[in-house]
Design a protein around this motif. Structure first.
Motif, PDB file in Angstrom:
ATOM      1  N   MET A   1      -0.952   5.069   3.674  1.00 49.86           N
ATOM      2  CA  MET A   1      -1.794   4.961   2.485  1.00 49.86           C
ATOM      3  C   MET A   1      -3.260   5.022   2.876  1.00 49.86           C
ATOM      4  N   THR A   2      -4.052   5.724   2.065  1.00 41.01           N
ATOM      5  CA  THR A   2      -5.506   5.685   2.197  1.00 41.01           C
ATOM      6  C   THR A   2      -6.099   5.230   0.875  1.00 41.01           C
ATOM      7  N   LEU A   3      -7.147   4.439   0.946  1.00 34.40           N
ATOM      8  CA  LEU A   3      -7.847   3.960  -0.254  1.00 34.40           C
ATOM      9  C   LEU A   3      -9.286   4.423  -0.188  1.00 34.40           C
ATOM     10  N   THR A   4      -9.733   5.095  -1.261  1.00 33.81           N
ATOM     11  CA  THR A   4     -11.116   5.551  -1.321  1.00 33.81           C
ATOM     12  C   THR A   4     -11.827   4.946  -2.530  1.00 33.81           C
ATOM     13  N   ARG A   5     -13.131   4.772  -2.383  1.00 37.19           N
ATOM     14  CA  ARG A   5     -13.999   4.320  -3.464  1.00 37.19           C
ATOM     15  C   ARG A   5     -15.080   5.368  -3.648  1.00 37.19           C
ATOM     16  N   ASN A   6     -15.115   5.971  -4.839  1.00 33.76           N
ATOM     17  CA  ASN A   6     -16.057   7.059  -5.118  1.00 33.76           C
ATOM     18  C   ASN A   6     -15.976   8.147  -4.048  1.00 33.76           C
ATOM     19  N   GLY A   7     -14.758   8.416  -3.602  1.00 36.17           N
ATOM     20  CA  GLY A   7     -14.508   9.481  -2.647  1.00 36.17           C
ATOM     21  C   GLY A   7     -14.683   9.119  -1.190  1.00 36.17           C
ATOM     22  N   GLU A   8     -15.130   7.898  -0.899  1.00 35.01           N
ATOM     23  CA  GLU A   8     -15.344   7.485   0.492  1.00 35.01           C
ATOM     24  C   GLU A   8     -14.213   6.578   0.955  1.00 35.01           C
ATOM     25  N   LEU A   9     -13.685   6.865   2.131  1.00 34.88           N
ATOM     26  CA  LEU A   9     -12.583   6.080   2.679  1.00 34.88           C
ATOM     27  C   LEU A   9     -13.037   4.652   2.948  1.00 34.88           C
ATOM     28  N   ILE A  10     -12.256   3.671   2.447  1.00 33.30           N
ATOM     29  CA  ILE A  10     -12.606   2.277   2.721  1.00 33.30           C
ATOM     30  C   ILE A  10     -11.499   1.513   3.430  1.00 33.30           C
ATOM     31  N   ASP A  11     -10.248   2.002   3.384  1.00 36.73           N
ATOM     32  CA  ASP A  11      -9.197   1.310   4.123  1.00 36.73           C
ATOM     33  C   ASP A  11      -7.950   2.174   4.180  1.00 36.73           C
ATOM     34  N   THR A  12      -7.059   1.799   5.093  1.00 37.92           N
ATOM     35  CA  THR A  12      -5.771   2.470   5.256  1.00 37.92           C
ATOM     36  C   THR A  12      -4.689   1.419   5.428  1.00 37.92           C
ATOM     37  N   GLY A  13      -3.443   1.832   5.308  1.00 37.52           N
ATOM     38  CA  GLY A  13      -2.333   0.899   5.504  1.00 37.52           C
ATOM     39  C   GLY A  13      -1.020   1.656   5.591  1.00 37.52           C
ATOM     40  N   ALA A  14       0.051   0.913   5.772  1.00 38.90           N
ATOM     41  CA  ALA A  14       1.394   1.499   5.842  1.00 38.90           C
ATOM     42  C   ALA A  14       2.399   0.505   5.281  1.00 38.90           C
ATOM     43  N   GLY A  15       3.520   1.025   4.810  1.00 40.19           N
ATOM     44  CA  GLY A  15       4.528   0.201   4.163  1.00 40.19           C
ATOM     45  C   GLY A  15       5.024  -0.953   5.000  1.00 40.19           C
ATOM     46  N   ALA A  16       5.048  -0.793   6.315  1.00 43.94           N
ATOM     47  CA  ALA A  16       5.569  -1.844   7.190  1.00 43.94           C
ATOM     48  C   ALA A  16       4.752  -3.126   7.122  1.00 43.94           C
TER      49      ALA A  16
END
Length: 280
Positions: free
Chosen positions: A191-206
Motif C-alpha cells: 500500500m502507498t498513501l499520498t497527500r495531494n499527490g505526494e507520498l507520505i507512507d507505505t505499508g503491507a497487509g502483514a
C-alpha cells in the motif's frame, strides 16, 4: 460487544460515561479521559461503556454495518501496553464512497489510516474460527481508508478510553471494487498513501496481525463469545498499515493497494460530503 479481558468493576457508572461520549459526539466538544479520574480502568471497563454507548447511537436511527479492529500491529500494541487488538462497530452513517468529500465539521480531531477491508459473503460465528474459516466466509477484499477520531480531548487516550469510544471510530471510505480472495495473499498486499499527490507512507497487509484474515478470525471469535456473528455484507476493517495522519481541509488523500486498486477522499471544511453504504 465485549472482550475476554475480565469483568468490569462495581461502581463504574458505564451508563453515565456512555452518555458523556454520546453528547461529545453530538456537540463535537471533547471530554476529559476517563482514565484521568481512574487510571486503573482497563479493557473490560472500556467495553462495558461501549455496550452502553452503542444503543444510544442506534436509537437515533443508525445501524451496524460491520466492525473495525484496531491495535493489530505489534508496534501499536506495545505502545498501548496490550497483547490483543480491540474492536468497535462500523455505523452506516459513517461510510463514505471512493472520491467523496469528507467534511471536517463532522469530527473533532480526525486522522486517516489506510486499511484492507473485507466484505463478508457468509455468516461467520465463533468460537473456534481460524483463518481458513475466515477465508471461506469472506466475499472479497477492498481498498479503504479509515478516519479515526476521538471524543477524548487532545487524543490523550489510554486503552479504556479508546475502547469505550467505539475504538476511536470516525468514518470509513471504501472502494466499490471488491476483489475475490482466490489467488490473493493478503499478507503481501502493498500500500502507498499520498497527500495531494505526494507520498507520505507505505505499508503491507502483514502489519495487521501478520495476516488480515487472522484479524477476521480473531474478531469472529471475540464476538462469538457473546452470540454475535459477522453477517453477509458486513465490513471488517482490519487495522492500520501505517501511522495515522492528521487531516486538514483542502487535502486529497489516495491510498493505492496492490491488486485491490485505489481509494481516495477529499477533505473539506464543511458538510459537503455524501454518505453511502457498500454492497458486496
Amino acid at each position: 460487544m465485549s472482550d475476554p479481558a475480565g469483568s468490569e468493576r462495581v461502581g463504574l457508572d458505564a451508563p453515565g460515561k456512555a452518555r458523556a461520549l454520546y453528547e461529545a459526539r453530538g456537540t463535537r466538544v471533547p471530554i476529559a479521559p476517563f482514565t484521568d479520574a481512574d487510571p486503573s480502568l482497563g479493557m473490560a471497563e472500556g467495553y462495558a461503556i461501549q455496550r452502553e454507548l452503542l444503543p444510544l447511537l442506534l436509537a437515533d436511527g443508525d445501524r451496524v454495518v460491520g466492525y473495525k479492529v484496531g491495535l493489530t500491529s505489534t508496534a501499536m500494541q506495545r505502545l498501548v501496553g496490550v497483547d490483543s487488538p480491540d474492536h468497535g462497530p462500523v455505523l452506516a452513517s459513517t461510510v463514505y464512497r471512493d472520491g467523496d468529500a469528507l467534511p471536517l465539521d463532522r469530527f473533532i480531531a480526525p486522522k486517516v489510516e489506510a486499511e484492507i477491508v473485507f466484505v463478508m459473503g457468509e455468516r461467520l460465528l465463533g468460537p473456534g474460527v481460524g483463518p481458513t474459516d475466515a477465508t471461506g466466509a469472506v466475499a472479497g477484499a477492498a481498498a479503504s481508508m479509515e478516519i479515526v477520531d476521538s471524543r477524548i480531548a487532545d487524543w490523550r487516550i489510554k486503552l479504556a478510553d479508546t475502547v469505550a469510544d467505539l475504538a476511536s471510530n470516525g468514518a470509513v471510505a471504501v472502494s466499490s471494487r471488491v476483489v475475490p480472495l482466490e489467488g490473493l495473499d493478503t499478507r503481501l498486499i502493498g500500500m502507498t498513501l499520498t497527500r495531494n499527490g505526494e507520498l507520505i507512507d507505505t505499508g503491507a497487509g502483514a502489519a495487521a496481525l501478520g495476516d488480515p484474515l487472522a484479524v477476521v478470525a480473531w474478531l469472529a471469535n471475540v464476538l462469538g463469545e457473546h452470540g454475535v456473528a459477522l453477517e453477509p455484507g458486513h465490513l471488517v476493517m482490519t487495522g492500520a498499515l501505517h501511522a495515522a495522519v492528521p487531516l486538514a481541509a483542502g487535502e486529497v488523500y489516495r491510498a493505492e493497494f496492490d491488486r485491490l486498486g485505489p481509494v481516495s477522499l477529499r477533505v473539506t471544511a464543511g458538510a459537503a460530503g455524501s454518505e453511502g453504504e457498500v454492497a458486496a
